[in-house]
Scaffold this active site. Structure first.
Site, mmCIF file in Angstrom:
data_model
loop_
_atom_site.group_PDB
_atom_site.id
_atom_site.type_symbol
_atom_site.label_atom_id
_atom_site.label_comp_id
_atom_site.label_asym_id
_atom_site.label_seq_id
_atom_site.Cartn_x
_atom_site.Cartn_y
_atom_site.Cartn_z
ATOM 1 N N ASP A 99 -65.513 30.162 -36.450
ATOM 2 C CA ASP A 99 -66.283 28.922 -36.497
ATOM 3 C C ASP A 99 -67.640 29.112 -37.165
ATOM 4 O OD1 ASP A 99 -67.260 30.458 -34.373
ATOM 5 O OD2 ASP A 99 -67.183 28.849 -32.888
ATOM 6 N N ASP A 102 -73.358 33.870 -36.807
ATOM 7 C CA ASP A 102 -74.696 33.745 -36.233
ATOM 8 C C ASP A 102 -75.374 35.117 -36.293
ATOM 9 O OD1 ASP A 102 -76.941 32.898 -34.853
ATOM 10 O OD2 ASP A 102 -75.958 32.839 -32.907
ATOM 11 N N LYS A 130 -75.284 30.547 -40.339
ATOM 12 C CA LYS A 130 -76.708 30.280 -40.090
ATOM 13 C C LYS A 130 -77.567 31.120 -41.013
ATOM 14 C CE LYS A 130 -76.412 28.856 -35.294
ATOM 15 N NZ LYS A 130 -76.756 29.127 -33.885
ATOM 16 N N VAL A 152 -75.523 24.240 -32.814
ATOM 17 C CA VAL A 152 -74.669 23.114 -33.203
ATOM 18 C C VAL A 152 -73.379 23.086 -32.383
ATOM 19 C CG1 VAL A 152 -75.564 22.995 -35.567
ATOM 20 C CG2 VAL A 152 -73.635 24.503 -35.063
ATOM 21 N N ASP A 158 -68.657 24.916 -29.258
ATOM 22 C CA ASP A 158 -68.983 24.449 -27.914
ATOM 23 C C ASP A 158 -70.379 24.837 -27.457
ATOM 24 O OD1 ASP A 158 -68.327 27.319 -27.628
ATOM 25 O OD2 ASP A 158 -68.575 26.915 -25.494
ATOM 26 N N ARG A 164 -66.203 20.608 -27.914
ATOM 27 C CA ARG A 164 -65.326 21.139 -28.967
ATOM 28 C C ARG A 164 -64.552 20.038 -29.678
ATOM 29 N NH1 ARG A 164 -65.153 26.771 -28.620
ATOM 30 N NH2 ARG A 164 -65.137 27.662 -26.533
HETATM 31 P P1 IMP Z 1 -72.322 35.915 -33.459
HETATM 32 O O1 IMP Z 1 -73.717 35.836 -32.888
HETATM 33 O O2 IMP Z 1 -72.329 35.891 -34.968
HETATM 34 O O3 IMP Z 1 -71.580 37.079 -32.894
HETATM 35 O O4 IMP Z 1 -71.605 34.576 -33.001
HETATM 36 C C1 IMP Z 1 -70.653 34.612 -31.998
HETATM 37 C C2 IMP Z 1 -70.198 33.311 -31.474
HETATM 38 O O5 IMP Z 1 -71.289 32.641 -30.891
HETATM 39 C C3 IMP Z 1 -69.608 32.326 -32.460
HETATM 40 O O6 IMP Z 1 -68.267 32.594 -32.789
HETATM 41 C C4 IMP Z 1 -69.746 31.069 -31.634
HETATM 42 O O7 IMP Z 1 -68.678 30.953 -30.720
HETATM 43 C C5 IMP Z 1 -71.034 31.276 -30.878
HETATM 44 N N1 IMP Z 1 -72.154 30.575 -31.537
HETATM 45 C C6 IMP Z 1 -73.145 31.072 -32.288
HETATM 46 N N2 IMP Z 1 -73.984 30.103 -32.715
HETATM 47 C C7 IMP Z 1 -73.478 28.941 -32.217
HETATM 48 C C8 IMP Z 1 -73.872 27.564 -32.298
HETATM 49 O O8 IMP Z 1 -74.864 27.165 -32.943
HETATM 50 N N3 IMP Z 1 -73.083 26.677 -31.637
HETATM 51 C C9 IMP Z 1 -71.989 27.031 -30.919
HETATM 52 N N4 IMP Z 1 -71.575 28.292 -30.825
HETATM 53 C C10 IMP Z 1 -72.319 29.247 -31.466
HETATM 54 MG MG MG Z 2 -68.647 29.666 -28.093
#
Ligand code: IMP
Ligand code: MG
Length: 181
Positions: A99, A102, A130, A152, A158, A164
């Site tokens: 999705d 981040d 992001k 978001v 979510d 979702r």
């Molecule tokens: P990571 O920080 O790149 O490991 O992101 C891991 C997970 O955090 C993503 O797959 C999302 O499920 C969740 N996530 C990160 N940023 C957002 C956001 O802005 N909205 C919703 N879920 C997020």
């Molecule tokens: Mg999540």
């Protein structure tokens, strides 16, 4: 618009237009390859369903899910796989769908893990990315939309398992996000 949202970022027509473009690009790039899509649950569910129906190539689909501790409190951002066995990607071209990119921890961990299953290639496709400094260096090969560093929801994304099912992507009102600590 859902009352807990500050504003809508991408409505359904905008998402549909972008998915048409992304699917076209992917279909072209993988024309003569054995594609295996690895979707990361639950966040990529809606994105996956909408994107894959636009890709006119023979492909295999597998899903995996992870639990991540995002490290906001104090942990190291550990990523734990829920599946015992990895998707079979030996000699195949793996395309990971998620999705949102981040911190990069989730996709970095999944990428590393999939590499041990000896695919021919691995690429990453995310609906959102992001614009920020990441904890892990991950490059997404296909990005739906680049967004600012805001929380978001919708279209699979979510907040505490809610929102979702919204058919669009929006920014959650800041006062609803309680920071730990
Ligand atoms: P990571 O920080 O790149 O490991 O992101 C891991 C997970 O955090 C993503 O797959 C999302 O499920 C969740 N996530 C990160 N940023 C957002 C956001 O802005 N909205 C919703 N879920 C997020
Ligand atoms: Mg999540």
């Amino acid at each position: 618009m859902q009352g807990n949202l500050e504003r809508v970022l991408f409505d359904e027509p905008a998402i549909n237009r972008r998915l048409d473009e992304l699917a076209g690009q992917i279909s072209n790039d993988y024309r003569h390859r054995e594609l295996t899509v690895i979707a990361v649950l639950n966040g990529s569910l809606i994105f996956m369903a909408e994107l894959l129906r636009r890709i006119q190539l023979p492909l295999k689909l597998d899903c995996l899910s992870v639990v991540s501790y995002d490290g906001k409190a104090q942990t190291s951002g550990e990523v734990i796989f829920k599946q015992v066995t990895l998707p079979d990607v030996v000699d195949r071209h793996a395309l990971i769908l998620d999705d949102i990119l981040d911190s990069g921890r989730t996709l970095a961990a999944i990428r590393e893990k999939l590499e041990t299953a000896k695919p021919r290639s691995i690429r990453v496709c995310v609906l959102l990315s992001k614009k920020k400094q990441r904890a892990r260096d991950v490059v997404a090969d296909y990005v739906g939309f680049e967004i600012e560093d805001e929380f978001v929801v919708g279209y699979g994304l979510d907040f505490m398992e809610r929102y979702r099912n919204l058919p669009y992507i929006g920014v959650l009102r800041k006062e609803l996000i309680v920071q730990p600590g």
